[in-house]
Write an enzyme that holds these catalytic residues in place. Structure first.
Site, short mmCIF file in Angstrom:
data_model
loop_
_atom_site.label_atom_id
_atom_site.label_comp_id
_atom_site.label_asym_id
_atom_site.label_seq_id
_atom_site.Cartn_x
_atom_site.Cartn_y
_atom_site.Cartn_z
N HIS A 70 23.49 18.31 39.68
CA HIS A 70 24.69 17.71 40.25
C HIS A 70 25.09 18.34 41.58
CE1 HIS A 70 26.33 15.08 36.81
NE2 HIS A 70 25.04 15.27 36.63
N ASP A 71 24.72 19.59 41.80
CA ASP A 71 24.99 20.19 43.11
C ASP A 71 24.03 19.63 44.14
OD1 ASP A 71 26.25 21.82 44.97
OD2 ASP A 71 24.86 23.48 44.66
N HIS A 235 17.39 15.86 29.11
CA HIS A 235 18.29 15.43 28.04
C HIS A 235 17.76 15.79 26.64
CE1 HIS A 235 20.34 12.35 30.94
NE2 HIS A 235 20.76 13.58 31.12
N ASP A 307 12.26 20.87 25.81
CA ASP A 307 10.86 20.48 25.61
C ASP A 307 10.73 18.96 25.69
OD1 ASP A 307 11.86 19.47 23.25
OD2 ASP A 307 10.98 21.03 21.98
C1 HEM Z 1 18.53 9.99 35.38
C2 HEM Z 1 19.82 9.88 35.50
C3 HEM Z 1 20.79 10.69 34.71
C4 HEM Z 1 21.90 10.21 34.11
C5 HEM Z 1 22.40 8.78 34.17
C6 HEM Z 1 22.52 11.31 33.42
C7 HEM Z 1 23.68 11.23 32.70
C8 HEM Z 1 24.21 12.24 31.94
C9 HEM Z 1 25.42 12.14 31.18
C10 HEM Z 1 26.32 10.92 31.13
C11 HEM Z 1 25.60 13.32 30.53
C12 HEM Z 1 26.74 13.68 29.59
C13 HEM Z 1 27.97 14.12 30.33
C14 HEM Z 1 29.15 14.21 29.41
O1 HEM Z 1 29.56 13.16 28.90
O2 HEM Z 1 29.66 15.33 29.16
C15 HEM Z 1 24.49 14.16 30.86
C16 HEM Z 1 24.29 15.42 30.35
C17 HEM Z 1 23.28 16.25 30.77
N1 HEM Z 1 22.37 15.99 31.77
FE1 HEM Z 1 22.04 14.21 32.66
N2 HEM Z 1 21.76 12.43 33.60
C18 HEM Z 1 20.70 12.11 34.39
C19 HEM Z 1 19.74 12.97 34.84
C20 HEM Z 1 19.72 14.31 34.59
C21 HEM Z 1 18.88 15.26 35.25
C22 HEM Z 1 17.91 14.93 36.38
C23 HEM Z 1 19.14 16.48 34.70
C24 HEM Z 1 18.56 17.82 35.04
C25 HEM Z 1 17.39 18.01 35.54
C26 HEM Z 1 20.14 16.28 33.68
C27 HEM Z 1 20.60 17.25 32.84
C28 HEM Z 1 21.59 17.07 31.91
C29 HEM Z 1 21.95 18.08 30.94
C30 HEM Z 1 21.28 19.44 30.73
C31 HEM Z 1 23.03 17.56 30.22
C32 HEM Z 1 23.80 18.27 29.11
C33 HEM Z 1 24.86 19.11 29.76
C34 HEM Z 1 25.66 19.97 28.81
O3 HEM Z 1 25.42 19.96 27.61
O4 HEM Z 1 26.56 20.68 29.31
N3 HEM Z 1 20.49 14.96 33.66
N4 HEM Z 1 23.66 13.48 31.75
#
Ligand code: HEM
Ligand SMILES: *[C@@H]1O[C@H](CO)[C@@H](O)[C@H](O)[C@H]1NC(C)=O
Ligand SMILES: *[C@@H]1O[C@H](CO)[C@@H](O)[C@H](O)[C@H]1NC(C)=O
Length: 383
Positions: A70-71, A235, A307
């Site tokens: 996000h940064d 994810h 993983d």
């Molecule tokens: C491809 C498009 C992506 C979408 C639409 C997306 C969307 C989201 C959403 C909606 C959440 C949950 C936020 C919440 O409701 O609290 C989330 C969590 C997360 N996303 Fe993504 N994401 C994407 C790509 C990525 C990428 C590229 C990464 C890292 C390389 C990433 C890593 C994460 C992680 C680790 C979480 C969990 C965060 C936590 O537990 O604190 N996401 N993402």
């Protein structure tokens, strides 16, 4: 008349001050071991803190990996910069504030991995990235501030918050994958001055997007569909708020396994927009036993393993976000989902490469930045 000329003089003084100081941080200048001489051992200090934090709560590791994304993915366009520039001149004139080191033109004043996501709300950044709806659930800010304080003690004014974030996210990825995700971090980033919720909302992908929208969003940053699929594998860890997958709660069986949909509906009925783990493997045993008894053997005592299970879950239609499921609807991305489901080692390697690539999203040449003293506030805006 008097007032006007004062304003002009002030503007000139400020403009002159603006061209001094602040080293440019073009991506080409990033170097592995950048702090080898200026802050020896800094990578170990950061790692020590990350290990300690993840021992307490592995979710913090997921938060760090998401923060990197996000940064780095948010570019701040010139109008947000212009506004910040104006406020800065105003501040300078009314409070004789030091603005040395801030880019005069202020075109693209903050871009890529610049620690902008860490900035708190302030007079100059009234709606920082943190406030964007798409940034719901961001965390680990306290940990980064704790690390920054420790690093400042060791070598004051040397290590940027943007670099600390990348190092910490890299370490988190490594710990959560038992060392399978790893890469050397080129460093030398500077911290930006501007943080805009509007820009974050515009630039970051949303969980309701179609595969085409996701592909376009990533292409705009130089990432192809394969890299979209690779990075979505993040994810396999962490959690999301129910509001991030409202649509999934009523999608048809071709899109989500009804038993999993029931599980999500149950979890979401347990509070006001609670968060639910992304990977069913991290769910409580009793909940899985109740809704998906066939999956109880997958439930793990230790959560948040980074993983390729995301790809297995996706093919089995048990992922939380609509955007995840969408990857099955395009032949190119579907092929990649199969490929990574079939080869975890391949994913570990490609994910490491893609995370590194994300971390290199640059501030453009000629951008100015600073080494923040605290990650949540710009040095120039502390008053
Ligand atoms: C491809 C498009 C992506 C979408 C639409 C997306 C969307 C989201 C959403 C909606 C959440 C949950 C936020 C919440 O409701 O609290 C989330 C969590 C997360 N996303 Fe993504 N994401 C994407 C790509 C990525 C990428 C590229 C990464 C890292 C390389 C990433 C890593 C994460 C992680 C680790 C979480 C969990 C965060 C936590 O537990 O604190 N996401 N993402
Ligand atoms: C899949 O996505 C790629 C990349 O956006 C696109 O070029 C292609 O046309 C899409 N294919 C289908 C069948 O939608
Ligand atoms: C999986 O990927 C690794 C790393 O690229 C490769 O060496 C290996 O041959 C692949 N395994 C299979 C079964 O394709």
């Amino acid at each position: 008349m008097m007032k006007l000329s004062v304003a002009i003089v002030c503007a000139l003084v400020a403009a002159a001050a603006l061209v001094i100081g602040g080293e440019p941080a073009a991506a080409s200048e990033l170097k592995v071991g950048y702090y080898g001489k200026t802050c020896k051992g800094v990578e170990n200090v950061i790692k020590w803190h990350v290990i300690k934090a993840l021992k307490q709560n592995r979710r913090t590791g997921a938060a760090l990996v998401r923060l990197l994304f996000h940064d780095c993915f948010v570019r701040v366009r010139s109008y947000a910069c212009d506004r910040a520039h104006q406020i800065m001149l105003h501040t300078y004139c009314s409070k004789q504030f030091d603005v040395v080191g801030i880019n005069g033109g202020f075109e693209q004043c903050a871009q890529g991995c610049d620690g902008s996501v860490l900035l708190d709300k302030s007079y100059e950044n009234p709606h920082p990235e943190k406030e964007a709806p798409v940034n719901i659930g961001l965390a680990a800010f306290d940990l980064l501030e704790e690390i920054k304080a420790a690093v400042e003690k060791r070598c004051p004014g040397v290590v940027s918050c943007s670099d600390i974030l990348i190092y910490a996210a890299r370490d988190a990825g490594s710990i959560l994958s038992n060392g399978h995700v790893h890469f050397d971090v080129p460093a030398g980033r500077l911290d930006g001055f501007v943080s805009s919720a509007d820009e974050a909302q515009r630039e970051l992908p949303d969980s309701t997007m179609t595969v085409q929208q996701l592909a376009d969003n990533f292409a705009a940053k130089g990432f192809d569909t394969e890299q979209l699929v690779i990075l979505s594998g993040a994810h396999s860890i962490g959690a999301g708020h129910c509001s991030s997958f409202t649509g999934r709660l009523s999608e048809p069986p071709q899109q989500i396994v009804p038993a999993y949909r029931d599980l999500l509906n149950y979890k979401c009925s347990q509070g006001a927009n609670p968060d639910v783990v992304n990977n069913v493997r991290d769910e409580e045993y009793a909940t899985v036993a109740r809704f998906m008894p066939g999956f109880t053997s997958r439930v793990r005592k230790i959560s948040d393993f980074l993983d390729n299970t995301y790809y297995h879950n996706n093919l089995a239609k048990i992922v939380t976000f609509h955007s995840d499921w969408q990857l099955l609807t395009n032949q190119t991305s579907l092929d990649k989902v199969h490929e990574y489901a079939n080869n975890g080692t391949l994913w570990d390697e490609d994910f490491s490469d893609s995370l590194l690539r994300l971390s290199k999203l640059p501030m453009p040449e000629g951008s100015k930045g600073e080494i923040r003293k605290k990650c949540s506030v710009s040095n120039h805006f502390q008053y």
